[in-house]
Design a protein around this motif. Structure first.
Motif, mmCIF file in Angstrom:
data_model
loop_
_atom_site.group_PDB
_atom_site.id
_atom_site.type_symbol
_atom_site.label_atom_id
_atom_site.label_comp_id
_atom_site.label_asym_id
_atom_site.label_seq_id
_atom_site.Cartn_x
_atom_site.Cartn_y
_atom_site.Cartn_z
ATOM 1 N N VAL B 103 -21.625 4.996 -11.561
ATOM 2 C CA VAL B 103 -22.177 4.473 -10.302
ATOM 3 C C VAL B 103 -21.374 3.481 -9.566
ATOM 4 C CG1 VAL B 103 -24.411 5.138 -11.049
ATOM 5 C CG2 VAL B 103 -23.472 3.000 -11.552
ATOM 6 N N LEU B 104 -20.489 2.842 -10.194
ATOM 7 C CA LEU B 104 -19.721 1.844 -9.583
ATOM 8 C C LEU B 104 -18.377 1.578 -10.642
ATOM 9 C CD1 LEU B 104 -20.006 -0.568 -7.332
ATOM 10 C CD2 LEU B 104 -20.657 -1.881 -9.241
ATOM 11 N N THR B 105 -17.452 1.121 -9.670
ATOM 12 C CA THR B 105 -16.053 1.019 -10.263
ATOM 13 C C THR B 105 -15.641 -0.467 -9.638
ATOM 14 O OG1 THR B 105 -15.334 3.352 -10.589
ATOM 15 C CG2 THR B 105 -13.951 1.655 -11.038
ATOM 16 N N SER B 106 -15.342 -1.544 -10.516
ATOM 17 C CA SER B 106 -14.875 -2.842 -10.085
ATOM 18 C C SER B 106 -13.540 -3.037 -10.563
ATOM 19 C CB SER B 106 -15.763 -3.749 -10.694
ATOM 20 O OG SER B 106 -15.539 -4.916 -9.889
ATOM 21 N N LEU B 107 -12.465 -3.098 -9.857
ATOM 22 C CA LEU B 107 -11.129 -3.342 -10.044
ATOM 23 C C LEU B 107 -10.898 -4.909 -10.274
ATOM 24 C CD1 LEU B 107 -8.513 -1.736 -10.587
ATOM 25 C CD2 LEU B 107 -7.767 -2.398 -8.500
ATOM 26 N N ILE B 108 -10.190 -5.365 -11.421
ATOM 27 C CA ILE B 108 -9.894 -6.760 -11.415
ATOM 28 C C ILE B 108 -8.212 -6.863 -11.552
ATOM 29 C CG2 ILE B 108 -10.388 -9.035 -12.835
ATOM 30 C CD1 ILE B 108 -12.772 -7.690 -11.863
ATOM 31 N N THR B 109 -7.650 -7.581 -10.695
ATOM 32 C CA THR B 109 -6.482 -7.658 -10.769
ATOM 33 C C THR B 109 -5.844 -8.900 -11.366
ATOM 34 O OG1 THR B 109 -6.338 -8.806 -8.500
ATOM 35 C CG2 THR B 109 -6.165 -6.338 -8.628
ATOM 36 N N PRO B 110 -4.409 -9.137 -11.774
ATOM 37 C CA PRO B 110 -4.176 -10.506 -12.247
ATOM 38 C C PRO B 110 -4.522 -11.456 -11.259
ATOM 39 C CG PRO B 110 -2.488 -8.802 -12.559
ATOM 40 C CD PRO B 110 -3.484 -8.165 -11.647
ATOM 41 N N GLU B 111 -4.611 -11.417 -9.766
ATOM 42 C CA GLU B 111 -4.638 -12.318 -9.084
ATOM 43 C C GLU B 111 -6.253 -12.984 -9.195
ATOM 44 O OE1 GLU B 111 -2.953 -9.865 -7.959
ATOM 45 O OE2 GLU B 111 -1.137 -10.814 -7.696
ATOM 46 N N ASN B 112 -7.119 -11.684 -9.303
ATOM 47 C CA ASN B 112 -8.621 -11.925 -9.618
ATOM 48 C C ASN B 112 -8.864 -12.835 -10.883
ATOM 49 O OD1 ASN B 112 -9.312 -8.695 -8.565
ATOM 50 N ND2 ASN B 112 -9.277 -10.421 -7.388
ATOM 51 N N ALA B 113 -7.870 -12.283 -11.912
ATOM 52 C CA ALA B 113 -8.222 -12.844 -13.307
ATOM 53 C C ALA B 113 -8.038 -14.469 -13.233
ATOM 54 C CB ALA B 113 -7.168 -12.145 -14.216
ATOM 55 N N VAL B 114 -7.104 -14.663 -12.535
ATOM 56 C CA VAL B 114 -6.942 -16.287 -12.403
ATOM 57 C C VAL B 114 -8.019 -16.876 -11.605
ATOM 58 C CG1 VAL B 114 -5.280 -18.106 -11.484
ATOM 59 C CG2 VAL B 114 -4.288 -16.055 -12.546
#
Lengths: 122, 170
Positions: B103-114
């Motif tokens: 139903v949903l996909t959420s992408l976490i990038t290294p920038e998001n991680a910080v």
């Protein structure tokens, strides 16, 4: 045999037969309750929101709600059945029996033993 | 004796009355029907959030349950740790448990991680506590020891005291 005594047992049996009777009834009760019909119009949607180190997902759907002021029918059923409690039967039976026996012992002690002692003194 | 038995039987015998109310689907309308459109939250919905499985077996799986407003919330700290530790983006997939539909996909990038670590740093300074699974705590400790980015290491070091182990059943 005494006609009064003759009638005791049949009348007791008749009373017990009355207890075997069963009855059932149902009563209609109309209660104020709005009728609510909910119809889903579209597929659910899912939205995400990131804040404070958390991810919040919200699931929503669009629905059509139809509300009709109405009364709803409830049926109140009542059943009456014969019931026999053996525990209670035992308590009553031995209670009466015990009363009779204790009364007999009292009478025996009072009118036989005590009276005969009085006679001996005289 | 027969009379005694009859009396006892009569006293012990009786009638039991039980009553219950049956709810019917019969309605009697009292007025006109009013219709309205609502965009309402889906309550009592179970979702499964999963991240990609790493070669060493590290895997994020969460079972989430929506509240009355149709909302669920999960901490992104484990996801941020996975992103930093394994050096790639992490796509969190949300599936309905009842039919396993994505139903949903959420992408976490290294920038998001910080960014997530900064947000957690603020939370920890405000007194927040959180729990992580033993594998996630191990990952965090490894990052504090080995990770190249000093800023991230400082953030992780500050977050570390606020973390306690999470039991299997939690």
């Amino acid at each position: 045999m005494n006609p009064v005594r003759l009638g005791v047992i049949p009348s007791l049996l008749a009373c017990s037969v009355l207890c075997f009777g069963c009855a059932s009834s149902s009563t209609e009760i109309w209660q104020q309750q709005d009728r609510v019909d909910i119809k889903t119009l579209a597929a659910p949607t899912y939205a995400e929101d990131r804040s404070l180190g958390h991810l919040q997902v919200t699931a929503r759907e669009q629905v059509q709600v139809a509300v009709t002021p109405s009364e709803r029918l409830y049926l109140l059923h009542e059943d009456t059945e014969f019931a026999f409690d053996w525990d209670e039967f035992g308590l009553v039976f031995f209670g009466i029996l015990g009363s009779v026996v204790s009364l007999g012992i009292t009478v025996f002690l009072a009118f036989y033993l005590v009276d005969s002692n009085d006679d001996e003194k005289k | 004796m027969a009379v005694l038995l009859c009396v006892a039987a009569l006293l012990a015998a009786g009638c039991t009355t039980r009553s219950w109310t049956e709810e019917t689907d019969t309605y009697r309308p009292l007025g006109p029907t009013e219709q309205r459109l609502e965009n309402r939250g889906i309550a009592d919905l179970w979702l499964k959030a999963t991240g990609p499985q790493e070669e060493d077996g590290f895997h994020i799986i969460e079972r989430l349950h929506t509240n009355q407003d149709g909302q669920v919330s999960m901490s992104l700290l484990p996801v941020a740790l996975q992103v930093l530790a394994y050096g790639h983006d992490v796509a969190l997939e949300f599936r309905r448990l009842e039919d396993d539909v994505l139903v949903l996909t959420s992408l976490i990038t290294p920038e998001n991680a910080v960014t997530i670590l900064r947000e957690w740093q603020v939370q920890v300074r405000l007194g927040a506590k959180t729990k992580l699974r033993p594998a996630e705590i191990k990952l965090l400790d490894q990052l504090i020891e080995d990770y190249g980015d000093e800023t991230a290491v400082e953030l992780l070091t500050e977050i570390r005291p606020a973390i306690s182990p999470r039991m299997e059943w939690e």
